[in-house]
Design an enzyme around this catalytic site. Structure first.
Site, PDB file in Angstrom:
ATOM      1  CG  ASN A 112      -0.486  -0.220   2.524  1.00 36.51           C
ATOM      2  OD1 ASN A 112       0.576  -0.808   2.696  1.00 36.51           O
ATOM      3  ND2 ASN A 112      -1.206   0.254   3.519  1.00 36.51           N
ATOM      4  CD  GLU A 145      -5.500  -6.037  -1.061  1.00 35.53           C
ATOM      5  OE1 GLU A 145      -5.049  -4.874  -1.040  1.00 35.53           O
ATOM      6  OE2 GLU A 145      -6.066  -6.550  -0.087  1.00 35.53           O
ATOM      7  CD  GLU A 177      -1.293   4.992   4.301  1.00 30.98           C
ATOM      8  OE1 GLU A 177      -0.655   5.728   5.091  1.00 30.98           O
ATOM      9  OE2 GLU A 177      -1.947   4.018   4.668  1.00 30.98           O
ATOM     10  CB  CYS A 201      -9.036  -4.994  -2.636  1.00 32.68           C
ATOM     11  SG  CYS A 201      -7.861  -3.670  -2.323  1.00 32.68           S
TER      12      CYS A 201
HETATM   13  N1  THU Z   1      -5.332  -1.386   2.679  1.00 30.28           N
HETATM   14  C1  THU Z   1      -4.881  -2.205   1.674  1.00 30.28           C
HETATM   15  O1  THU Z   1      -3.773  -2.013   1.157  1.00 30.28           O
HETATM   16  N2  THU Z   1      -5.684  -3.236   1.266  1.00 30.28           N
HETATM   17  C2  THU Z   1      -6.923  -3.469   1.788  1.00 30.28           C
HETATM   18  O2  THU Z   1      -7.745  -4.090   1.156  1.00 30.28           O
HETATM   19  C3  THU Z   1      -7.211  -2.906   3.114  1.00 30.28           C
HETATM   20  C4  THU Z   1      -6.610  -1.557   3.330  1.00 30.28           C
HETATM   21  C5  THU Z   1      -4.499  -0.228   3.061  1.00 30.28           C
HETATM   22  C6  THU Z   1      -5.093   1.109   2.627  1.00 30.28           C
HETATM   23  C7  THU Z   1      -4.473   2.061   3.626  1.00 30.28           C
HETATM   24  O3  THU Z   1      -3.186   2.410   3.138  1.00 30.28           O
HETATM   25  C8  THU Z   1      -4.315   1.217   4.888  1.00 30.28           C
HETATM   26  O4  THU Z   1      -4.377  -0.154   4.463  1.00 30.28           O
HETATM   27  C9  THU Z   1      -5.386   1.472   5.930  1.00 30.28           C
HETATM   28  O5  THU Z   1      -6.635   1.251   5.375  1.00 30.28           O
HETATM   29 ZN    ZN Z   2      -8.421  -2.732  -0.482  1.00 28.29          ZN
END
Ligand code: THU
Ligand code: ZN
Length: 316
Positions: free
Chosen positions: A82, A97, A84, A125
């Site tokens: 992920n 994902e 940000e 996702c």
């Molecule tokens: N996150 C993911 O990468 N995949 C998911 O399906 C759940 C959430 C990430 C998004 C954000 O950067 C952090 O987790 C908190 O939601």
């Molecule tokens: Zn997600």
């Protein structure tokens, strides 16, 4: 004992995981790592690689790293994390994902078989995965299920998203989906381009070419507004990506995010070090990326030179 041969050996697994660098692992390397970790198949190796994937997440806002590791039909293994971005709304974030799917698409992977992920995939996702033909059969394993006192086990995407809404609701059967070849016609370049500076040497031309190629490969069957974005670092390295639309619209991955995914996957510089960027999209596109791209660059790389190249669809 026979059982010992297939049970993962933690130290060997950790060593194999530590050895793996990069966001794409070749089929041969994955086979070797599985053997070194003492697991029977590459699919069994995926959960063992999740902790090392998590370490590469860029999460200044949540401090909540998510790692995803997927196996393609080619035998290659793809990593997703992920991302940000400080100073921007949360909708600019990339889920692990999504990163994995964009990474596999950029590598020309034809199909995704299985994904091990650190946390339960969110609704977006699950929906985003529907853009892959046969998504319902992709196997998912959530490694942190172990913390909840339930054994992590493989389950299908179909079991996570019952009666999915997807491409079949909006598109004819023969329209290419994500991980299938796309060659979007862009039309004729519009002469006047919008620019806020001049890039040195041939960087400008290379950025435009990369953004054009990304727009041609983009998945934009819903808006019919393919877009591509390319970024350059201070050493003249270029990374590009095209939008990957979702039938449900909001889970769509934008072209800016796709380019940043390519940069992170190539273990390039931090997004803040982008020195120049280019966007390719239709003139007066119904789904336009320019304003969002400007907001992104303003927050993340405010000194980057930015050029926009518009295309006028030729009358077909
Ligand atoms: N996150 C993911 O990468 N995949 C998911 O399906 C759940 C959430 C990430 C998004 C954000 O950067 C952090 O987790 C908190 O939601
Ligand atoms: Zn997600």
């Amino acid at each position: 004992m026979g059982e010992e041969q297939v049970a993962p050996r933690p130290e060997a697994a950790a060593a194999a995981a530590a050895e793996l660098t990069g966001f794409v692992i070749s089929a041969e390397e994955a086979e070797r790592a599985a053997a070194a970790a003492g697991v029977a198949t590459v699919q069994d190796l995926l959960p063992l690689l999740v902790p090392s994937a998590m370490k590469r997440a860029i999460v200044p806002i949540s401090r909540f790293p998510v790692g995803a590791v997927g196996l393609g039909a080619s035998g290659r293994v793809y990593v997703g994390v992920n991302l940000e971005f400080s100073g921007l709304p949360l909708c600019h974030s990339v889920h692990a994902e999504q990163f994995l799917v964009a990474n596999a698409a950029a590598a020309g992977e034809p199909a995704l078989r299985a994904v091990a992920v650190s946390h339960m995939p969110c609704g977006h996702c699950r929906q985003f995965l529907q853009e892959i033909r046969g998504a319902s059969g992709i196997q998912i394993l959530v490694t942190t299920d172990a913390d909840e006192d339930c054994a992590p086990e493989w389950r299908t995407v179909a079991s996570l998203l019952l009666r999915p809404f997807g491409p079949h609701d909006l598109l004819p059967e023969n329209v290419p989906l994500v991980l299938e070849a796309h060659d979007n016609p862009l039309g004729d370049p519009v002469v006047a381009t919008v620019a806020n500076g001049f890039a040195a040497g041939d960087l400008e031309a290379r950025l435009r070419e990369a953004a054009e190629a990304a727009a041609r490969a983009a998945h934009a069957p819903y808006s019919e507004c393919p877009s591509g974005f390319a970024v350059a670092d201070g050493d003249g390295r270029i990374y590009a990506g095209g939008c990957l639309e979702s039938a449900a619209y909001n889970p769509t991955l934008g072209p800016v995010q796709a380019a940043i995914i390519a940069m992170v996957a190539a273990e390039g510089c931090p997004a803040g070090d982008v020195v120049a960027a280019a966007l390719v999209e239709k003139e007066r596109a119904a789904v336009a990326q320019e304003a969002t791209a400007r907001i992104f660059l303003e927050a993340v790389a405010p000194h980057a030179i930015f050029h926009v190249y518009n295309y006028k669809p030729s009358d077909a």
